[in-house]
Write a protein that holds these residues in place. Structure first.
Motif, PDB file in Angstrom:
ATOM      1  N   THR A  20       0.853  -1.178   0.000  1.00  0.00           N
ATOM      2  CA  THR A  20       0.000   0.000   0.000  1.00  0.00           C
ATOM      3  C   THR A  20       0.892   1.231   0.000  1.00  0.00           C
ATOM      4  O   THR A  20       2.005   1.212   0.525  1.00  0.00           O
ATOM      5  CB  THR A  20      -0.915   0.026   1.239  1.00  0.00           C
ATOM      6  N   ASN A  21       0.392   2.294  -0.564  1.00  0.00           N
ATOM      7  CA  ASN A  21       1.150   3.537  -0.629  1.00  0.00           C
ATOM      8  C   ASN A  21       1.087   4.217   0.739  1.00  0.00           C
ATOM      9  O   ASN A  21       0.013   4.616   1.179  1.00  0.00           O
ATOM     10  CB  ASN A  21       0.563   4.442  -1.705  1.00  0.00           C
ATOM     11  N   ASP A  23       1.882   7.104   1.573  1.00  0.00           N
ATOM     12  CA  ASP A  23       1.430   8.498   1.465  1.00  0.00           C
ATOM     13  C   ASP A  23      -0.096   8.585   1.464  1.00  0.00           C
ATOM     14  O   ASP A  23      -0.661   9.549   1.954  1.00  0.00           O
ATOM     15  CB  ASP A  23       1.985   9.157   0.201  1.00  0.00           C
ATOM     16  N   ASP A  24      -0.748   7.566   0.916  1.00  0.00           N
ATOM     17  CA  ASP A  24      -2.210   7.551   0.875  1.00  0.00           C
ATOM     18  C   ASP A  24      -2.810   7.151   2.217  1.00  0.00           C
ATOM     19  O   ASP A  24      -3.893   7.596   2.573  1.00  0.00           O
ATOM     20  CB  ASP A  24      -2.712   6.582  -0.200  1.00  0.00           C
ATOM     21  N   ALA A  25      -2.133   6.264   2.922  1.00  0.00           N
ATOM     22  CA  ALA A  25      -2.644   5.792   4.219  1.00  0.00           C
ATOM     23  C   ALA A  25      -1.483   5.707   5.212  1.00  0.00           C
ATOM     24  O   ALA A  25      -1.008   4.615   5.529  1.00  0.00           O
ATOM     25  CB  ALA A  25      -3.304   4.432   4.060  1.00  0.00           C
ATOM     26  N   PRO A  26      -1.004   6.833   5.715  1.00  0.00           N
ATOM     27  CA  PRO A  26       0.175   6.816   6.591  1.00  0.00           C
ATOM     28  C   PRO A  26      -0.048   6.088   7.919  1.00  0.00           C
ATOM     29  O   PRO A  26       0.909   5.612   8.520  1.00  0.00           O
ATOM     30  CB  PRO A  26       0.472   8.299   6.819  1.00  0.00           C
TER      31      PRO A  26
END
Length: 112
Positions: A20-21, A23-26
């Motif tokens: 998972t990115n 940055d999208d889901a810190p």
């Protein structure tokens, strides 16, 4: 200095296939798929670690998130084990196809 988790110290080679990115889901959830080769007590193992969300449609239906032993090699086959892991992890350029191929191998492997 970054501490290395004890279980990762015996990894000879590993590739994070998908994650998972951050940055999208810190704050999470953190999902990933990886292939690695590690030294075991009497040989070398090639593992597929699948940590995808339950509703993720990637891969083969019915394959759960778990650690899968794909292959095992004797103490004298270190290079063959690393080569097998590299070939498996780089068998497809498309991530969805790669996860489907890994899931197919996992179905024939040992779930741990």
């Amino acid at each position: 200095m970054q501490n290395i988790v004890e279980s990762k110290k015996k990894h000879l080679w590993r590739k994070l296939v998908w994650q998972t990115n951050p940055d999208d889901a810190p704050l999470g959830p953190f999902h990933y798929a990886e292939v690695y080769c590690c030294e075991e007590s009497n040989g070398f193992a090639v593992w597929y670690v699948r940590r995808l969300a339950k509703d993720d449609r990637r891969g083969v239906a019915g394959v759960a998130s778990a650690d899968y032993l794909l292959d095992y090699f004797s103490e004298t086959q270190r290079n063959e084990a690393i080569e097998r892991a590299v070939l498996i992890a780089n068998s497809h350029s498309d991530v969805d196809q790669l996860i489907a191929a890994l899931d197919s191998l996992a179905a024939a492997g040992k779930k741990v």
